[in-house]
Design a protein around this motif. Structure first.
Motif, PDB file in Angstrom:
ATOM      1  N   GLN A 151      39.193  40.513  55.659  1.00  0.00           N
ATOM      2  CA  GLN A 151      38.437  39.441  55.009  1.00  0.00           C
ATOM      3  C   GLN A 151      39.182  38.911  53.789  1.00  0.00           C
ATOM      4  OE1 GLN A 151      33.953  39.093  54.364  1.00  0.00           O
ATOM      5  NE2 GLN A 151      34.598  39.851  52.365  1.00  0.00           N
ATOM      6  N   ARG A 152      39.766  39.800  52.996  1.00  0.00           N
ATOM      7  CA  ARG A 152      40.521  39.348  51.824  1.00  0.00           C
ATOM      8  C   ARG A 152      41.709  38.479  52.237  1.00  0.00           C
ATOM      9  NH1 ARG A 152      39.779  44.784  50.573  1.00  0.00           N
ATOM     10  NH2 ARG A 152      41.983  45.301  50.895  1.00  0.00           N
ATOM     11  N   GLN A 153      42.407  38.890  53.301  1.00  0.00           N
ATOM     12  CA  GLN A 153      43.553  38.112  53.764  1.00  0.00           C
ATOM     13  C   GLN A 153      43.113  36.756  54.316  1.00  0.00           C
ATOM     14  OE1 GLN A 153      45.453  40.012  52.013  1.00  0.00           O
ATOM     15  NE2 GLN A 153      47.159  39.974  53.457  1.00  0.00           N
ATOM     16  N   GLU A 185      41.790  48.694  48.679  1.00  0.00           N
ATOM     17  CA  GLU A 185      41.687  47.496  47.856  1.00  0.00           C
ATOM     18  C   GLU A 185      42.356  47.731  46.506  1.00  0.00           C
ATOM     19  OE1 GLU A 185      38.274  44.343  46.269  1.00  0.00           O
ATOM     20  OE2 GLU A 185      37.718  46.095  47.475  1.00  0.00           O
ATOM     21  N   SER A 205      41.865  46.608  43.490  1.00  0.00           N
ATOM     22  CA  SER A 205      41.008  46.888  42.336  1.00  0.00           C
ATOM     23  C   SER A 205      40.477  48.317  42.359  1.00  0.00           C
ATOM     24  CB  SER A 205      39.834  45.901  42.295  1.00  0.00           C
ATOM     25  OG  SER A 205      39.023  46.022  43.457  1.00  0.00           O
ATOM     26  N   ASN A 233      32.777  46.582  51.496  1.00  0.00           N
ATOM     27  CA  ASN A 233      33.377  46.399  52.814  1.00  0.00           C
ATOM     28  C   ASN A 233      34.191  47.616  53.218  1.00  0.00           C
ATOM     29  OD1 ASN A 233      32.329  43.788  52.912  1.00  0.00           O
ATOM     30  ND2 ASN A 233      34.153  42.904  51.968  1.00  0.00           N
ATOM     31  N   GLY A 235      37.503  44.968  55.434  1.00  0.00           N
ATOM     32  CA  GLY A 235      37.543  44.373  54.102  1.00  0.00           C
ATOM     33  C   GLY A 235      38.908  43.783  53.800  1.00  0.00           C
ATOM     34  N   PHE A 236      39.972  44.469  54.236  1.00  0.00           N
ATOM     35  CA  PHE A 236      41.323  43.946  54.049  1.00  0.00           C
ATOM     36  C   PHE A 236      41.502  42.636  54.810  1.00  0.00           C
ATOM     37  CE2 PHE A 236      45.612  43.798  56.056  1.00  0.00           C
ATOM     38  CZ  PHE A 236      46.339  43.458  54.923  1.00  0.00           C
ATOM     39  N   LYS A 291      42.113  34.516  51.451  1.00  0.00           N
ATOM     40  CA  LYS A 291      43.325  34.125  50.726  1.00  0.00           C
ATOM     41  C   LYS A 291      44.024  32.980  51.455  1.00  0.00           C
ATOM     42  CE  LYS A 291      45.643  37.586  49.210  1.00  0.00           C
ATOM     43  NZ  LYS A 291      46.565  38.753  49.154  1.00  0.00           N
TER      44      LYS A 291
END
Length: 622
Positions: free
Chosen positions: A439-441, A257, A259, A431, A436-437, A444
């Motif tokens: 979910q972020r995609q 991630e 951040s 995550n 987690g990646f 987005k």
């Protein structure tokens, strides 16, 4: 192999083998037996408001496979480890504190006063003043060096003044450009894909595939979120010689991630102007920063941010002694040094084992916990685990999924991803790297869609070099199939059913047992299996009302299981988590063989092992 199965079965009554149905419609159908839910010896379940959590079978996770693994994790040989700590807790008192050894002088240290350290839950009271067998400082195998022009490369001024053999003015600019190009970053957008040297599975490279659609499959209130993705693979390179398969899987090079990478660079005091500046990475041995490349020395140009984003795992592994030893070496606070050296010593072996087998600790948390420790980035990279690809099963028939867009035909593959979480010292949970990646995609994409955007560009860095997983290998176009799965493990079976609908009479060829917690919020792909869905699929709920687990439904469907596994080309597939579901289904299948085949436990277990060897029983669990 078939003879061995026949020999086992011949020892028992012939009428225990199911007879071949006289008509196709006579194949056992999915049934639900009210009496099978509870045996006579079982106590009735309590009502909803008094329901107690069901106890699951204990499971064992393999941590090491060899003495070399033990030495890599603990820094000691197996003999040294046994001498220092037997692992039985005999050095602990009844209240969990460690017994002080006679003749050893101890001292109290001041523990770091921060939340990150307290969340480590280190069971340290006092530390011996003399520590033995402290792990040596790990060898540095990665070095970050500034880019410098090689001495044999002429400057641009000297180049342009050079003459060729004909006396004409020819610059060596071309040669200069070639030399400098080797010391320059490749023209690649590392925001959507890793550098090309991160070659996950030679000869295949990572391809940034565009998300066509993304949506959430689970409803509000689901215990875990699951997302569905349609991924456009129209432009995937065709020269790799491997095609997508029903039940196959794709590899995904998920990044850390953004951040978390930024936080780690801050904690390591890496100046902002250096984070994206090209740098020469020199390694002396090993595969890193590749995934499965050759074990050799390397020199390549990259950036500090790309190395932390795509190459090193900063959150998925328990801390090692090598990592703690580096922190100890560079800690400037004396008390922090003593704690870290204690964890790397023979005297601290018990505390280290407890620490390592607890929740996974991120590298950032360790740096927060010991704020005076600021090691060089390249030394840290020498001991961090490589960031490995994650693999996801296809949830559709990739040979039948096409869509016309922009006047062109686009090929799509579909996957489902469940988001996995673990404990986090600040937010309570975090995550996983891969899920987690995704979910972020997904979020987005969904947020851009909600804003009314049309041309949404969100990518998944993927490769298809490992498509031949066990599910895809044993898939056949004919013969009855029973597909048993729970959670996202049901996803690859959707492609099987879609393929069967086009090639056979689905109602007598394939059956699905799908386990979930609550069908209202957790059932995946409801209504998306095609025609005959109600005939071929049984949803088993475990947490709603008087629910039960999918392994109990396997026993309730004993006639169907026994018919399929003894049919020509019959297949039983199991897919999902090995903990609980995988183990429970395996035991249920053994009990079915004991009941229907009149076998003893060991014989029934051997029966399924033989079926596994000939490809009739396939279990893909994790």
């Amino acid at each position: 192999m078939a003879a061995q199965v026949d020999r086992i079965m011949a020892q028992h009554s012939a009428n225990s083998i199911p007879e071949e149905p006289q008509l196709p419609s006579m194949a056992p159908s999915l049934t639900y037996s009210e009496s099978s839910e509870h045996s006579e010896s079982e106590e009735p379940r309590q009502s909803d408001d008094m329901e107690q959590p069901r106890r699951r079978r204990a499971s064992t996770v393999l941590i090491v496979k060899s003495p070399a693994d033990i030495q890599r994790i603990t820094g000691e040989t197996t003999t040294q480890l046994v001498q220092r700590c037997c692992g039985g807790g005999c050095c602990l008192t009844s209240d969990g504190k460690r017994v002080k050894k006679q003749g050893i002088e101890y001292e109290r240290v001041k523990f770091p006063d921060n939340d990150a350290y307290r969340a480590l839950n280190l069971k340290i009271e006092e530390i011996p003043t003399v520590l033995n067998n402290i792990l040596d400082l790990p060898e540095q195998t990665a070095f970050l060096q500034p880019l410098r022009r090689p001495s044999n490369v002429p400057s641009p001024t000297e180049s342009t003044a050079a003459l060729d053999t004909d006396g004409n003015t020819t610059s060596a600019t071309t040669n200069l450009e070639k030399s400098v190009q080797k010391l320059a970053l490749e023209d690649l957008d590392t925001k959507i894909q890793p550098p090309s040297f991160v070659q996950p599975h030679p000869p295949h490279h990572v391809f940034p595939a565009r998300i066509h659609t993304a949506r959430e499959l689970t409803g509000q209130g689901a215990e875990k979120r699951t997302f569905h993705f349609d991924i456009d693979v129209t432009n995937y390179p065709e020269d790799e010689g491997v095609d997508f398969k029903v039940g196959g899987a794709i590899g995904v090079s998920a990044p850390n991630e953004e951040s978390m990478v930024e936080e780690l660079l801050d904690l390591l005091l890496v100046p902002r102007f250096l984070r994206d500046k090209p740098v020469l990475l020199r390694t002396t041995k090993g595969r890193w920063p590749t995934v499965w490349g050759e074990d050799q020395a390397r020199e390549l140009v990259t950036t500090r941010r790309d190395l932390l984003t795509w190459c090193s795992d900063i959150q998925s592994y328990p801390p090692t002694k090598q990592l703690l030893r580096i922190l100890a070496e560079f800690a400037t606070n004396e008390d922090e040094r003593k704690i870290l050296f204690f964890l790397c010593s023979a005297e601290g072996q018990g505390v280290f084992c407890d620490f390592r087998t607890g929740p996974h600790i991120t590298v950032a948390q360790l740096l927060h916990a010991f704020p005076s420790a600021r090691p060089p980035l390249d030394l840290l990279l020498s001991v961090l685990q490589p960031l490995m690809p994650r693999f996801y099963s296809l949830s559709n028939d990739p040979h039948e999924s096409f869509l016309r867009r922009d006047g062109k035909q686009h090929r799509l593959i579909e996957i489902a991803v469940t988001v996995h979480t673990s404990d986090d010292w600040r937010t309570g949970s975090r995550n996983g790297v891969g899920s987690g990646f995704f979910q972020r995609q997904a979020l987005k994409y969904i947020e851009a869609q909600d804003r009314g955007e049309k041309d949404i560009e969100v990518y998944i860095p993927m490769f298809k070099g490992l498509m031949a997983n066990p599910l895809a290998k044993q898939f056949v176009s004919d013969g009855p199939m029973l597909l048993i799965g729970a959670g996202v493990g049901i996803a690859p079976f959707r492609g099987f059913v879609q393929r069967r609908l086009k090639t056979a009479n689905c109602a007598n060829k394939v059956w699905v047992l799908q386990g979930c917690r609550d069908s209202l919020v957790d059932e995946l792909y409801s209504g998306e299996w095609g025609v005959h869905e109600d005939e071929v699929k049984r949803v088993v709920e475990s947490r709603r009302g008087q629910g039960r687990y999918v392994q109990e439904e396997v026993k309730a469907q004993a006639d169907l299981v026994w018919y399929i596994i003894n049919s020509v080309d019959g297949r039983v597939f199991v897919c999902g988590s090995s903990k609980g579901m995988g183990e429970g289904v395996e035991q249920a299948l053994i009990e079915v063989a004991m009941e229907k085949g009149n076998l003893e436990h060991d014989e029934a277990k051997q029966f399924w092992e033989l079926k596994r060897e000939v490809g009739q029983y396939i279990a893909e669990t994790w």
